[in-house]
Design a protein around this motif. Sequence first.
Motif, PDB file in Angstrom:
ATOM      1  N   GLN A  53      35.511 -11.618   6.227  1.00 29.29           N
ATOM      2  CA  GLN A  53      35.460 -10.533   5.254  1.00 29.29           C
ATOM      3  C   GLN A  53      36.307 -10.841   4.027  1.00 29.29           C
ATOM      4  O   GLN A  53      35.928 -10.504   2.902  1.00 29.29           O
ATOM      5  N   THR A  54      37.445 -11.472   4.223  1.00 29.04           N
ATOM      6  CA  THR A  54      38.311 -11.833   3.097  1.00 29.04           C
ATOM      7  C   THR A  54      37.617 -12.845   2.187  1.00 29.04           C
ATOM      8  O   THR A  54      37.608 -12.683   0.965  1.00 29.04           O
ATOM      9  N   VAL A  55      37.046 -13.877   2.784  1.00 24.08           N
ATOM     10  CA  VAL A  55      36.364 -14.897   1.990  1.00 24.08           C
ATOM     11  C   VAL A  55      35.156 -14.296   1.282  1.00 24.08           C
ATOM     12  O   VAL A  55      34.912 -14.565   0.103  1.00 24.08           O
ATOM     13  N   GLU A  56      34.405 -13.456   1.985  1.00 22.47           N
ATOM     14  CA  GLU A  56      33.235 -12.830   1.390  1.00 22.47           C
ATOM     15  C   GLU A  56      33.616 -11.954   0.198  1.00 22.47           C
ATOM     16  O   GLU A  56      32.895 -11.896  -0.801  1.00 22.47           O
ATOM     17  N   THR A  57      34.762 -11.309   0.271  1.00 26.52           N
ATOM     18  CA  THR A  57      35.213 -10.436  -0.808  1.00 26.52           C
ATOM     19  C   THR A  57      35.391 -11.195  -2.110  1.00 26.52           C
ATOM     20  O   THR A  57      34.953 -10.738  -3.164  1.00 26.52           O
ATOM     21  N   PHE A  58      36.008 -12.369  -2.055  1.00 26.30           N
ATOM     22  CA  PHE A  58      36.273 -13.041  -3.322  1.00 26.30           C
ATOM     23  C   PHE A  58      35.182 -14.026  -3.755  1.00 26.30           C
ATOM     24  O   PHE A  58      35.204 -14.494  -4.887  1.00 26.30           O
ATOM     25  N   ILE A  59      34.189 -14.332  -2.894  1.00 24.71           N
ATOM     26  CA  ILE A  59      33.101 -15.193  -3.362  1.00 24.71           C
ATOM     27  C   ILE A  59      31.820 -14.420  -3.647  1.00 24.71           C
ATOM     28  O   ILE A  59      30.869 -14.977  -4.192  1.00 24.71           O
ATOM     29  N   SER A  60      31.795 -13.157  -3.323  1.00 22.33           N
ATOM     30  CA  SER A  60      30.575 -12.369  -3.403  1.00 22.33           C
ATOM     31  C   SER A  60      29.986 -12.333  -4.813  1.00 22.33           C
ATOM     32  O   SER A  60      28.823 -12.703  -5.022  1.00 22.33           O
ATOM     33  N   VAL A  61      30.739 -11.902  -5.776  1.00 23.73           N
ATOM     34  CA  VAL A  61      30.232 -11.760  -7.146  1.00 23.73           C
ATOM     35  C   VAL A  61      29.948 -13.130  -7.759  1.00 23.73           C
ATOM     36  O   VAL A  61      28.915 -13.325  -8.415  1.00 23.73           O
ATOM     37  N   SER A  62      30.842 -14.080  -7.539  1.00 23.64           N
ATOM     38  CA  SER A  62      30.629 -15.408  -8.123  1.00 23.64           C
ATOM     39  C   SER A  62      29.385 -16.078  -7.555  1.00 23.64           C
ATOM     40  O   SER A  62      28.674 -16.787  -8.272  1.00 23.64           O
ATOM     41  N   MET A  63      29.079 -15.847  -6.285  1.00 24.22           N
ATOM     42  CA  MET A  63      27.865 -16.420  -5.707  1.00 24.22           C
ATOM     43  C   MET A  63      26.615 -15.763  -6.280  1.00 24.22           C
ATOM     44  O   MET A  63      25.609 -16.438  -6.505  1.00 24.22           O
ATOM     45  N   ASP A 108      44.852 -16.683  33.851  1.00 25.21           N
ATOM     46  CA  ASP A 108      44.281 -15.370  34.142  1.00 25.21           C
ATOM     47  C   ASP A 108      43.051 -15.153  33.260  1.00 25.21           C
ATOM     48  O   ASP A 108      43.143 -15.273  32.034  1.00 25.21           O
ATOM     49  N   PRO A 109      41.892 -14.805  33.854  1.00 22.79           N
ATOM     50  CA  PRO A 109      40.676 -14.617  33.060  1.00 22.79           C
ATOM     51  C   PRO A 109      40.800 -13.506  32.008  1.00 22.79           C
ATOM     52  O   PRO A 109      40.249 -13.622  30.915  1.00 22.79           O
ATOM     53  N   GLU A 110      41.536 -12.437  32.339  1.00 26.91           N
ATOM     54  CA  GLU A 110      41.688 -11.354  31.358  1.00 26.91           C
ATOM     55  C   GLU A 110      42.498 -11.804  30.155  1.00 26.91           C
ATOM     56  O   GLU A 110      42.208 -11.415  29.027  1.00 26.91           O
ATOM     57  N   ASP A 111      43.514 -12.631  30.397  1.00 26.27           N
ATOM     58  CA  ASP A 111      44.298 -13.164  29.278  1.00 26.27           C
ATOM     59  C   ASP A 111      43.440 -14.079  28.403  1.00 26.27           C
ATOM     60  O   ASP A 111      43.534 -14.037  27.171  1.00 26.27           O
ATOM     61  N   GLN A 112      42.608 -14.883  29.047  1.00 21.75           N
ATOM     62  CA  GLN A 112      41.695 -15.749  28.294  1.00 21.75           C
ATOM     63  C   GLN A 112      40.720 -14.916  27.462  1.00 21.75           C
ATOM     64  O   GLN A 112      40.471 -15.222  26.297  1.00 21.75           O
ATOM     65  N   LEU A 113      40.174 -13.870  28.070  1.00 16.74           N
ATOM     66  CA  LEU A 113      39.235 -12.995  27.375  1.00 16.74           C
ATOM     67  C   LEU A 113      39.898 -12.307  26.185  1.00 16.74           C
ATOM     68  O   LEU A 113      39.343 -12.262  25.087  1.00 16.74           O
ATOM     69  N   GLU A 114      41.107 -11.784  26.407  1.00 14.36           N
ATOM     70  CA  GLU A 114      41.819 -11.109  25.320  1.00 14.36           C
ATOM     71  C   GLU A 114      42.147 -12.072  24.180  1.00 14.36           C
ATOM     72  O   GLU A 114      42.085 -11.698  23.007  1.00 14.36           O
ATOM     73  N   ALA A 115      42.480 -13.323  24.523  1.00 14.77           N
ATOM     74  CA  ALA A 115      42.754 -14.323  23.485  1.00 14.77           C
ATOM     75  C   ALA A 115      41.485 -14.618  22.681  1.00 14.77           C
ATOM     76  O   ALA A 115      41.532 -14.725  21.449  1.00 14.77           O
ATOM     77  N   CYS A 116      40.347 -14.699  23.362  1.00 15.08           N
ATOM     78  CA  CYS A 116      39.077 -14.929  22.662  1.00 15.08           C
ATOM     79  C   CYS A 116      38.718 -13.743  21.771  1.00 15.08           C
ATOM     80  O   CYS A 116      38.244 -13.926  20.643  1.00 15.08           O
ATOM     81  N   ILE A 117      38.938 -12.539  22.270  1.00 15.78           N
ATOM     82  CA  ILE A 117      38.641 -11.340  21.481  1.00 15.78           C
ATOM     83  C   ILE A 117      39.542 -11.287  20.253  1.00 15.78           C
ATOM     84  O   ILE A 117      39.087 -10.968  19.145  1.00 15.78           O
ATOM     85  N   THR A 118      40.815 -11.611  20.422  1.00 16.52           N
ATOM     86  CA  THR A 118      41.751 -11.632  19.299  1.00 16.52           C
ATOM     87  C   THR A 118      41.325 -12.668  18.256  1.00 16.52           C
ATOM     88  O   THR A 118      41.343 -12.388  17.052  1.00 16.52           O
ATOM     89  N   ASP A 119      40.926 -13.848  18.715  1.00 18.30           N
ATOM     90  CA  ASP A 119      40.473 -14.877  17.780  1.00 18.30           C
ATOM     91  C   ASP A 119      39.191 -14.456  17.070  1.00 18.30           C
ATOM     92  O   ASP A 119      39.005 -14.749  15.886  1.00 18.30           O
ATOM     93  N   HIS A 120      38.312 -13.766  17.776  1.00 17.95           N
ATOM     94  CA  HIS A 120      37.090 -13.266  17.154  1.00 17.95           C
ATOM     95  C   HIS A 120      37.426 -12.255  16.067  1.00 17.95           C
ATOM     96  O   HIS A 120      36.834 -12.284  14.974  1.00 17.95           O
ATOM     97  N   LYS A 121      38.370 -11.370  16.333  1.00 19.29           N
ATOM     98  CA  LYS A 121      38.791 -10.405  15.314  1.00 19.29           C
ATOM     99  C   LYS A 121      39.371 -11.117  14.098  1.00 19.29           C
ATOM    100  O   LYS A 121      39.083 -10.743  12.958  1.00 19.29           O
ATOM    101  N   ARG A 122      40.178 -12.142  14.333  1.00 14.47           N
ATOM    102  CA  ARG A 122      40.760 -12.902  13.216  1.00 14.47           C
ATOM    103  C   ARG A 122      39.676 -13.604  12.406  1.00 14.47           C
ATOM    104  O   ARG A 122      39.742 -13.639  11.169  1.00 14.47           O
ATOM    105  N   LEU A 123      38.694 -14.164  13.083  1.00 20.08           N
ATOM    106  CA  LEU A 123      37.598 -14.819  12.378  1.00 20.08           C
ATOM    107  C   LEU A 123      36.807 -13.821  11.526  1.00 20.08           C
ATOM    108  O   LEU A 123      36.415 -14.131  10.398  1.00 20.08           O
ATOM    109  N   LEU A 124      36.579 -12.634  12.058  1.00 16.56           N
ATOM    110  CA  LEU A 124      35.866 -11.607  11.287  1.00 16.56           C
ATOM    111  C   LEU A 124      36.673 -11.156  10.078  1.00 16.56           C
ATOM    112  O   LEU A 124      36.118 -10.937   8.997  1.00 16.56           O
ATOM    113  N   GLU A 125      38.001 -11.029  10.246  1.00 14.43           N
ATOM    114  CA  GLU A 125      38.850 -10.665   9.114  1.00 14.43           C
ATOM    115  C   GLU A 125      38.835 -11.761   8.053  1.00 14.43           C
ATOM    116  O   GLU A 125      38.750 -11.472   6.855  1.00 14.43           O
ATOM    117  N   LEU A 126      38.895 -13.017   8.486  1.00 13.87           N
ATOM    118  CA  LEU A 126      38.836 -14.140   7.550  1.00 13.87           C
ATOM    119  C   LEU A 126      37.479 -14.173   6.849  1.00 13.87           C
ATOM    120  O   LEU A 126      37.406 -14.384   5.629  1.00 13.87           O
TER     121      LEU A 126
END
Length: 170
Positions: free
Chosen positions: A36-46, A16-34
Amino acid sequence: MLYERFAEVGFDDAEDPEDQLEACITDHKRLLELFQTVETFISVSMLIQFAVTGVNVCISVAGVIFLFNDPMTKAYYFFYAAGIILELFPICYYGTDIQICFGNLHYAAFRCNWIKQNRSFKKKLMLFVERSLKGSTPMAGGMLRIHIDTFFSTLKFAYSMFTILIQMRK
């Protein structure tokens, strides 16, 4: 990988194309959260690493040119400066790569088979495209982009400090 996956949405009749789209959107949200998490702890050290790299490269090159006469010591400080530069480059390269990959994600939306889909799919797709248009650039200390441009700016900073040392030496 998300770009390629997103571009294939709607072309596979088995899913189903909508299921595929929702899975991509969910993965995009997870990538953005990851992201932001990585940026939080490397920001000052960088931020600290950018400043320290500029100073260390300047001091190492000045030592090679002005202070040391022994060939082994010169080689040591030369390779030390090269090592510091090579330590910073991959981080800046991947920061640029992240920015480019997130920046091109909305193009994948137009590669998918959106024309033949229903209204609900198109609304979700429009929301995703609007969200993907917001830039995602890793920042060091909230001030400097972790980017190839910043890498070269750090080297320019080291060169500027070196020219100041030359002027002070005269």
